[in-house]
Design an enzyme around this catalytic site. Structure first.
Site, PDB file in Angstrom:
ATOM      1  N   GLY A   8      49.317  32.244  43.537  1.00 51.92           N
ATOM      2  CA  GLY A   8      48.130  31.925  42.735  1.00 51.92           C
ATOM      3  C   GLY A   8      48.383  32.236  41.269  1.00 51.92           C
ATOM      4  N   ASP A  34      52.084  28.466  42.782  1.00 52.41           N
ATOM      5  CA  ASP A  34      50.672  28.055  42.747  1.00 52.41           C
ATOM      6  C   ASP A  34      50.549  26.805  43.616  1.00 52.41           C
ATOM      7  OD1 ASP A  34      48.129  28.890  40.987  1.00 52.41           O
ATOM      8  OD2 ASP A  34      48.054  26.733  41.318  1.00 52.41           O
ATOM      9  N   ARG A  36      49.380  24.164  42.655  1.00 52.83           N
ATOM     10  CA  ARG A  36      49.685  23.028  41.774  1.00 52.83           C
ATOM     11  C   ARG A  36      50.908  23.334  40.924  1.00 52.83           C
ATOM     12  NH1 ARG A  36      44.777  24.330  40.596  1.00 52.83           N
ATOM     13  NH2 ARG A  36      43.342  23.418  42.101  1.00 52.83           N
ATOM     14  N   TYR A 140      31.997  36.434  48.144  1.00 53.17           N
ATOM     15  CA  TYR A 140      33.138  36.991  47.397  1.00 53.17           C
ATOM     16  C   TYR A 140      33.266  38.487  47.676  1.00 53.17           C
ATOM     17  CZ  TYR A 140      35.824  38.217  43.144  1.00 53.17           C
ATOM     18  OH  TYR A 140      36.747  38.694  42.244  1.00 53.17           O
ATOM     19  N   ILE A 170      37.500  40.239  33.703  1.00 54.64           N
ATOM     20  CA  ILE A 170      38.683  40.294  32.842  1.00 54.64           C
ATOM     21  C   ILE A 170      38.487  39.340  31.663  1.00 54.64           C
ATOM     22  CG2 ILE A 170      41.183  40.011  32.711  1.00 54.64           C
ATOM     23  CD1 ILE A 170      40.555  42.085  34.731  1.00 54.64           C
TER      24      ILE A 170
HETATM   25  N1  SER Z   1      35.271  38.195  37.612  1.00 52.76           N
HETATM   26  C1  SER Z   1      34.833  38.113  38.964  1.00 52.76           C
HETATM   27  C2  SER Z   1      33.642  37.257  39.097  1.00 52.76           C
HETATM   28  O1  SER Z   1      32.839  37.244  38.193  1.00 52.76           O
HETATM   29  C3  SER Z   1      34.487  39.477  39.487  1.00 52.76           C
HETATM   30  O2  SER Z   1      35.617  40.114  39.934  1.00 52.76           O
HETATM   31  O3  SER Z   1      33.469  36.643  40.101  1.00 52.76           O
END
Ligand code: SER
Length: 318
Positions: A8, A34, A36, A140, A170
């Site tokens: 990834g 990846d 792609r 998630y 991030i």
């Molecule tokens: N940056 C991620 C999100 O907003 C959280 O780990 O889904």
């Protein structure tokens, strides 16, 4: 870490982690993959198209390049995951299960990021502890908690060297994130530079932990190089460096761009997710067990982001 595979690698973290690891361990020792073709990764060093959900192709690649460390960065993020939870589960857990089984089979160390999204409404909100209640209400987050448990299980049951951090949002200026709840904290810089205006999808008063990419890259290397005898925890460590609301980052950007304007069009899915996540995590275990020490804060990150994003804009890159 001597022979590294990144799965990834074309995403927000992978595109910078690949270059960072190649700088430390040598271009030829870091294989980027990846789903792609990614020209910017294949120009610097070895690259292979790899679908992490295909265990045969995955195992073949690990064997071919004599890999000893895997960074599994395959994931659908939080907001996009809510649109198709079954797909998010299949991708996020499929890539993790293959990574765990292949790491076990080929004797590799394995890093898979967890997230602030692993926490939920019932977790303590401020200075969220390392070990606490985790009942996320997004797919998630469900994948992240399951992934943490499975990774610890593969360590205790089979001795696989699994390690992980719970990343905050991030912030970076090379590759855009996609489909996350914290994406606003990246998009705000691009819109501020391009048009002087930003419409924020997250309410102005919601705190979330954020981190500048150089600290995130440093965390990956430090944790994977840490002396295993010092690790009380493995999957996964809280790490933190700054926590802010949209209003706070707006004010910080205005110190540099006084005419910057921001309004709101709140996305209810992102609002629900953001309100269920910690305001700030307690990262003392990471500091004690492997020397986590971030170097960027809101002020220094904002100044650097604006400089880098302005330079991209001047080159006509967006
Ligand atoms: N940056 C991620 C999100 O907003 C959280 O780990 O889904």
């Amino acid at each position: 870490m001597k022979r590294i595979l990144i799965v990834g690698a074309g995403g927000q973290i992978g595109s910078e982690l690949t270059a960072h690891l190649r700088g430390i361990y040598g271009n030829d020792n870091v294989v980027a993959t990846d789903v792609r073709e990614c020209k910017f990764l294949s120009e610097q060093g070895p690259f292979a198209v790899l679908n992490a959900l295909d265990p045969h192709a995955y195992g073949y690649t690990v064997n071919k390049y004599k890999i000893d460390t895997i960074f599994n960065l395959v994931a659908l993020l939080s907001a996009v995951g809510e649109k198709d939870p079954q797909l998010a589960w299949n991708i996020n857990m499929g890539a993790l299960m293959n990574s765990l089984d292949i790491a076990r089979q080929y004797g590799c160390a394995l890093f898979t990021p967890s997230s602030i999204g692993a926490f939920g409404l019932s977790s303590p909100k401020v200075k969220t502890p390392q070990d606490t209640l985790m009942r996320p209400n997004t797919i998630y987050g469900v994948c992240k908690v399951t992934g943490e448990l499975l990774s610890d299980y593969y360590h205790s049951k089979y001795g696989v060297d699994t390690r992980s951090v719970r990343f905050p949002g991030i912030i970076s200026n090379v590759t855009l994130p996609g489909g996350g709840t914290t994406d606003y904290a990246v998009e705000i810089f691009y819109d501020a530079v391009k048009s002087g205006r930003f419409t924020c999808p997250v309410p102005g008063d919601v705190y979330m932990d954020m981190m500048y990419m150089p600290d995130a890259l440093d965390a990956c290397v430090r944790l994977m190089e840490a002396d295993p005898s010092k690790l009380v925890h493995r999957n996964s460590f809280n790490i933190a460096s700054m926590s802010f609301t949209p209003e706070i980052i707006r004010a910080e950007i205005r110190k540099h761009l006084p005419d910057f304007e921001m309004d709101y069009k709140v996305d209810p899915v992102k609002e629900n997710i953001a309100r269920s996540w910690p305001d700030s995590m307690d990262d003392s275990c990471a500091r004690e067990e492997w020397g986590w020490a971030p170097t960027w804060n809101l002020e220094t990150m904002t100044a650097d982001m604006l400089e880098k994003v302005k330079a991209k804009h001047e080159k006509g890159l967006f």
